[in-house]
Design a protein around this motif. Structure first.
Motif, mmCIF file in Angstrom:
data_model
loop_
_atom_site.group_PDB
_atom_site.id
_atom_site.type_symbol
_atom_site.label_atom_id
_atom_site.label_comp_id
_atom_site.label_asym_id
_atom_site.label_seq_id
_atom_site.Cartn_x
_atom_site.Cartn_y
_atom_site.Cartn_z
ATOM 1 N N THR A 193 -7.595 -2.793 9.942
ATOM 2 C CA THR A 193 -7.738 -2.306 10.602
ATOM 3 C C THR A 193 -6.276 -0.643 10.193
ATOM 4 O OG1 THR A 193 -7.806 -3.856 12.536
ATOM 5 C CG2 THR A 193 -6.744 -1.314 12.554
ATOM 6 N N VAL A 194 -7.292 0.040 9.905
ATOM 7 C CA VAL A 194 -6.862 1.437 9.148
ATOM 8 C C VAL A 194 -6.140 2.707 10.099
ATOM 9 C CG1 VAL A 194 -6.721 3.582 7.765
ATOM 10 C CG2 VAL A 194 -8.013 1.627 6.943
ATOM 11 N N ASN A 195 -4.965 2.929 10.573
ATOM 12 C CA ASN A 195 -4.021 4.132 10.309
ATOM 13 C C ASN A 195 -3.885 4.657 9.612
ATOM 14 O OD1 ASN A 195 -3.756 2.627 13.310
ATOM 15 N ND2 ASN A 195 -2.836 1.522 12.466
ATOM 16 N N PHE A 196 -4.748 5.690 9.502
ATOM 17 C CA PHE A 196 -4.217 7.490 9.101
ATOM 18 C C PHE A 196 -3.368 8.526 9.603
ATOM 19 C CE2 PHE A 196 -6.659 10.539 5.970
ATOM 20 C CZ PHE A 196 -5.571 10.684 5.137
ATOM 21 N N VAL A 197 -2.372 8.691 9.078
ATOM 22 C CA VAL A 197 -1.908 10.046 10.024
ATOM 23 C C VAL A 197 -1.613 10.747 8.989
ATOM 24 C CG1 VAL A 197 -1.536 8.576 11.816
ATOM 25 C CG2 VAL A 197 0.330 8.293 10.061
ATOM 26 N N ALA A 254 -3.084 -1.126 7.721
ATOM 27 C CA ALA A 254 -3.183 -0.903 6.865
ATOM 28 C C ALA A 254 -2.356 0.503 7.683
ATOM 29 C CB ALA A 254 -4.099 -0.026 5.144
ATOM 30 N N ASP A 255 -1.132 0.986 7.298
ATOM 31 C CA ASP A 255 -0.787 2.270 7.965
ATOM 32 C C ASP A 255 -0.973 3.707 6.489
ATOM 33 O OD1 ASP A 255 -0.485 1.538 10.506
ATOM 34 O OD2 ASP A 255 1.664 0.702 10.043
ATOM 35 N N ILE A 256 -1.368 3.859 6.241
ATOM 36 C CA ILE A 256 -1.048 5.445 5.606
ATOM 37 C C ILE A 256 -0.570 6.745 6.301
ATOM 38 C CG2 ILE A 256 -2.719 6.204 3.792
ATOM 39 C CD1 ILE A 256 -4.393 3.969 4.679
ATOM 40 N N ILE A 257 0.263 7.603 5.470
ATOM 41 C CA ILE A 257 1.081 8.147 6.015
ATOM 42 C C ILE A 257 1.176 9.331 5.170
ATOM 43 C CG2 ILE A 257 3.523 9.544 6.921
ATOM 44 C CD1 ILE A 257 2.637 5.488 7.364
ATOM 45 N N ALA A 258 0.101 10.839 5.300
ATOM 46 C CA ALA A 258 0.543 11.349 4.019
ATOM 47 C C ALA A 258 1.269 12.765 4.665
ATOM 48 C CB ALA A 258 -1.175 11.973 4.249
ATOM 49 N N VAL A 259 1.342 13.927 3.615
ATOM 50 C CA VAL A 259 1.750 14.703 3.908
ATOM 51 C C VAL A 259 1.028 15.481 4.305
ATOM 52 C CG1 VAL A 259 3.322 16.859 3.269
ATOM 53 C CG2 VAL A 259 4.376 14.636 2.271
ATOM 54 N N GLU A 260 -0.412 15.892 3.443
ATOM 55 C CA GLU A 260 -1.080 15.939 3.879
ATOM 56 C C GLU A 260 -2.944 15.929 3.028
ATOM 57 O OE1 GLU A 260 -3.434 19.230 4.967
ATOM 58 O OE2 GLU A 260 -1.229 20.211 5.329
#
Length: 199
Positions: free
Chosen positions: A70-74, A142-148
């Motif tokens: 399960t992916v959370n991409f914010v 998987a929690d993926i946090i990106a600046v841009e």
């Protein structure tokens, strides 16, 4: 008065009445001792929220490995993927490309400019990330946090080539350390974009 309340909070913490863990329910009963102490010292002011007020119980670690991750991409301004079940994600960690499958060991990885690939069956969606962090949990989340981030298919290759040429020229003509650093960042970013488009 506030000093007394903080002293009472410290005593409560030292007494072990408030274990700090994300396994706690949203409103643990252990907060009741703090709230009672607060109301005795400062009855006319609402007690402050404590960290445990904002924690949710952590999902249980499954006994068997699930078939999907399960992916959370914010991003700071948007949620690209929310609780999306996929087969695999490949993230651009600072230590190198990292494939994440269901049952992956819990990990925290710093992200570098590069490509995030989301694999769902035969479909692969690719995003170019600037930087950020990935948190891989034991429960195959998987929690993926990106600046841009931007989807690869939304990037104009001619603008990337133009930007790379401009920053390369700025780097060669830079006279101050600040100018060199800014130009170097531009070259690295555009080089990573170029690699993402060609690979």
């Amino acid at each position: 008065m506030f000093r007394q309340a903080s002293r009472l909070l410290a005593q409560t913490l030292r007494a072990g009445l408030r274990p700090f863990s994300s396994d706690l329910p949203a409103a643990p009963t252990s907060d009741s001792a703090f709230i009672e102490s607060w109301k005795k010292v400062i009855p006319n002011i609402e007690p402050p929220k404590t960290p445990s007020n904002f924690l949710r119980p952590r999902p249980a670690t499954p006994t068997s490995i699930p078939s999907k991750i399960t992916v959370n991409f914010v991003l700071p301004y948007a949620s690209e993927l929310s609780a999306k079940e996929v087969d695999m994600v490949i993230i651009p960690a600072t230590t190198g490309q990292m494939g994440v499958l269901p049952g992956h060991v819990p990990t925290i990885a710093e992200l570098k400019p590069g490509v995030l690939s989301v694999h769902e069956g035969n479909d692969v969606t690719k995003y170019f990330l600037s930087s950020g962090f990935a948190f891989i949990h034991a429960n195959s989340v998987a929690d993926i946090i990106a600046v841009e981030a931007v989807r690869i298919d939304h990037i104009d290759p001619s603008l990337v080539q133009k930007g790379l040429a401009e920053f390369t020229q700025k780097l060669s003509s830079a006279t101050t350390e600040l100018e060199k650093a800014e130009a170097q960042i531009g070259v690295e970013l555009h080089s990573a974009l170029n690699s993402a488009l060609s690979g």
